[in-house]
Design an enzyme around this catalytic site. Structure first.
Site, short mmCIF file in Angstrom:
data_model
loop_
_atom_site.label_atom_id
_atom_site.label_comp_id
_atom_site.label_asym_id
_atom_site.label_seq_id
_atom_site.Cartn_x
_atom_site.Cartn_y
_atom_site.Cartn_z
N ASP A 16 1.03 -1.19 0.45
CA ASP A 16 -0.23 0.39 0.04
C ASP A 16 0.64 1.02 -0.08
OD1 ASP A 16 -1.93 2.07 0.58
OD2 ASP A 16 -3.52 0.60 1.44
N HIS A 207 -8.70 -1.61 8.12
CA HIS A 207 -7.33 -1.17 7.30
C HIS A 207 -7.52 0.68 7.74
CE1 HIS A 207 -4.79 -1.35 3.60
NE2 HIS A 207 -5.11 0.17 3.10
N HIS A 209 -6.58 4.44 7.19
CA HIS A 209 -6.01 5.24 6.67
C HIS A 209 -6.19 6.63 7.20
CE1 HIS A 209 -3.70 4.06 2.91
NE2 HIS A 209 -5.51 2.61 2.63
N CYS A 240 -4.07 5.19 -2.10
CA CYS A 240 -4.39 4.20 -3.53
C CYS A 240 -4.42 5.33 -5.01
CB CYS A 240 -5.57 3.81 -3.34
SG CYS A 240 -6.38 2.91 -4.42
P1 HMG Z 1 -8.87 -4.36 -17.18
O1 HMG Z 1 -8.29 -3.05 -18.36
O2 HMG Z 1 -10.12 -4.20 -17.07
O3 HMG Z 1 -7.94 -5.16 -17.60
O4 HMG Z 1 -8.39 -4.41 -16.16
P2 HMG Z 1 -8.46 -6.51 -18.95
O5 HMG Z 1 -9.09 -7.85 -18.24
O6 HMG Z 1 -9.81 -6.40 -19.58
O7 HMG Z 1 -7.71 -7.37 -18.96
C1 HMG Z 1 -6.13 -6.10 -20.46
C2 HMG Z 1 -5.26 -6.71 -20.75
O8 HMG Z 1 -4.22 -6.14 -19.74
C3 HMG Z 1 -4.60 -8.06 -20.72
O9 HMG Z 1 -4.35 -7.95 -21.64
C4 HMG Z 1 -4.59 -8.51 -19.69
O10 HMG Z 1 -4.18 -9.88 -20.42
C5 HMG Z 1 -3.70 -7.86 -19.18
P3 HMG Z 1 -3.88 -8.34 -23.60
O11 HMG Z 1 -4.64 -8.77 -24.03
O12 HMG Z 1 -4.83 -6.68 -24.20
O13 HMG Z 1 -2.62 -8.66 -24.20
N1 HMG Z 1 -3.61 -7.91 -17.70
C6 HMG Z 1 -2.66 -7.58 -17.30
N2 HMG Z 1 -1.65 -8.08 -16.69
C7 HMG Z 1 -1.00 -8.33 -15.88
N3 HMG Z 1 -0.68 -8.51 -14.46
C8 HMG Z 1 -2.30 -8.63 -14.33
C9 HMG Z 1 -3.30 -8.47 -15.66
N4 HMG Z 1 -4.28 -8.38 -15.87
C10 HMG Z 1 -5.38 -8.16 -16.91
N5 HMG Z 1 -3.02 -9.03 -13.48
C11 HMG Z 1 -7.48 -4.38 -13.83
C12 HMG Z 1 -8.80 -4.47 -14.78
C13 HMG Z 1 -7.92 -5.39 -12.62
C14 HMG Z 1 -6.32 -5.71 -13.82
C15 HMG Z 1 -6.88 -2.81 -13.58
O14 HMG Z 1 -8.01 -2.73 -13.16
C16 HMG Z 1 -5.83 -3.20 -11.90
O15 HMG Z 1 -5.13 -3.92 -12.65
N6 HMG Z 1 -6.58 -2.53 -11.17
C17 HMG Z 1 -5.71 -2.72 -9.93
C18 HMG Z 1 -5.59 -1.85 -9.43
C19 HMG Z 1 -4.89 -1.21 -8.64
O16 HMG Z 1 -3.90 -2.30 -8.26
N7 HMG Z 1 -5.59 -0.02 -6.89
C20 HMG Z 1 -4.57 -0.48 -6.03
C21 HMG Z 1 -5.08 -1.28 -4.77
S1 HMG Z 1 -6.55 -0.89 -4.03
C22 HMG Z 1 -6.04 -0.41 -2.51
O17 HMG Z 1 -4.83 -0.09 -2.83
C23 HMG Z 1 -6.57 -0.51 -1.42
C24 HMG Z 1 -6.66 -1.16 -0.11
O18 HMG Z 1 -5.59 -0.86 0.54
C25 HMG Z 1 -7.55 -1.73 0.77
C26 HMG Z 1 -8.28 0.09 1.53
O19 HMG Z 1 -7.34 0.47 1.92
O20 HMG Z 1 -9.49 -0.02 0.81
C27 HMG Z 1 -6.48 -3.23 -0.95
MG MG Z 2 -5.08 1.12 1.51
#
Ligand code: HMG
Ligand code: MG
Length: 302
Positions: A16, A207, A209, A240
């Site tokens: 995070d 969790h 912040h 985030c």
């Molecule tokens: P999308 O654009 O809808 O992806 O993103 P998709 O499913 O349409 O796929 C598009 C392309 O991306 C494909 O490749 C996939 O293979 C590739 P192509 O066929 O076009 O060549 N792809 C990936 N490549 C590598 N690793 C992967 C992956 N997935 C798809 N995992 C997606 C959808 C979910 C992937 C995107 O929105 C994403 O990665 N989001 C993550 C955002 C994030 O990390 N946010 C921060 C964490 S959450 C947080 O901080 C909150 C928390 O701390 C708790 C709190 O504080 O409340 C946990």
């Molecule tokens: Mg968080």
């Protein structure tokens, strides 16, 4: 205060914290941070995320980070995976715990995952099933439990519904995230009362912040309701990229100082933790956002 005798701290600084850094942190520094944290007595160090590298470029080196660490026996190193592609990558790296992450608000789910809440649950379903089949432990996050940066208020019923849905998918533990740090202790206790009426409290974590300086008091408020697991980050790193205005997590030093002073065991060596935070602060070029770390470092200098 009615606090548990001991609690589990889930250190989320390497994930995070570093996902939100404006600059690139070298892989070797991430590895050094994780290895130092794992030697402070922390039982869980969330290491990185296998998310889309374009969405979170700061953690694009997830596989290299995991390959670089020198694991401590008994310490868990969970990683975030949003979908099956992320799970495949995590399994290739030999992880034994993953976390899926959904939200209680539709607006945040759309921004963070490009999915509606229902679509996110369908995305997680095979991830959780395959992870459990492979013998992994699975954590589920529910974000925006105290408020959403896009939609504002989030009804408690929506948090309860998402928590139950994530447990039904097979998650072992649910971490309730105040993603933007707007909650207050009374709100947290009301929320926990509603969630714990539908979900076993021993499987809940919080969790918090620290945007409004409520991270510690909100976590203690949750502990009073019977929760015994809390997330925090060394030096108060965190935020985030998809939650504008969100500050860092509750600092682990502040949490450990409060708990040890109140007779609650954590297993963490506070001095070793402060050493680690000072090391990381030097790498990042700014002081830690932890009052306890700041005070301990100032005392050492005197
Ligand atoms: P999308 O654009 O809808 O992806 O993103 P998709 O499913 O349409 O796929 C598009 C392309 O991306 C494909 O490749 C996939 O293979 C590739 P192509 O066929 O076009 O060549 N792809 C990936 N490549 C590598 N690793 C992967 C992956 N997935 C798809 N995992 C997606 C959808 C979910 C992937 C995107 O929105 C994403 O990665 N989001 C993550 C955002 C994030 O990390 N946010 C921060 C964490 S959450 C947080 O901080 C909150 C928390 O701390 C708790 C709190 O504080 O409340 C946990
Ligand atoms: Mg968080």
């Amino acid at each position: 205060m009615q606090l548990p005798e001991q609690v589990t701290i889930v250190e989320v600084g390497p994930r995070d914290g570093l996902q939100n850094e404006p600059g690139t942190v070298p892989t070797a520094v991430k590895v050094g941070f994780i290895d130092r944290l794992a030697r402070t007595g922390l039982q869980v160090v969330e290491a990185t995320s296998f998310v889309h590298p374009t969405w979170v470029p700061q953690l694009a080196d997830a596989a290299e980070v995991l390959a670089g660490i020198d694991p401590v026996e008994g310490v868990r190193y969970p990683v975030l995976v949003p979908n099956e592609r992320g799970l495949d990558r995590a399994l290739e790296s030999g992880v034994d715990e993953v976390a899926v992450f959904g939200a209680a608000s539709e607006a945040f789910s759309a921004k963070n995952l490009n999915r509606t809440i229902d679509e996110s649950l369908e995305m997680f379903r095979p991830v959780v099933a395959r992870a459990k089949d492979a013998g992994l432990r699975v954590r589920g996050y529910v974000s925006t439990v105290c408020g959403c940066p896009y939609q504002g208020d989030v009804p408690v019923a929506d948090v309860v519904r998402m928590t139950v849905a994530m447990l039904e998918l097979g998650c072992d533990e649910i971490s309730l995230g105040d993603t933007i740090g707007v909650g207050t202790p009374g709100q947290v206790q009301d929320l926990l009362a509603a969630v714990a009426a539908e979900a076993p409290v021993e499987r809940l974590a919080v969790h918090m912040h620290d945007t409004y300086g409520q991270g510690l008091v909100n976590t203690l408020a949750a502990f009073e309701t019977g929760v015994t697991i809390a997330d925090s980050s060394a030096g108060g790193l965190g935020g985030c990229p998809y939650a504008p205005g969100a500050k860092g997590n509750l600092a682990t030093e502040d949490l450990v100082y409060a708990l040890h002073g109140s007779g609650v065991a954590t297993g963490v060596d506070l001095d070793a933790l402060v050493d680690t935070t000072a090391w990381m602060a030097a790498k990042l070029g700014r002081p830690p956002a932890s009052r306890a770390a700041e005070a301990i470092l100032a005392k050492r200098d005197r």
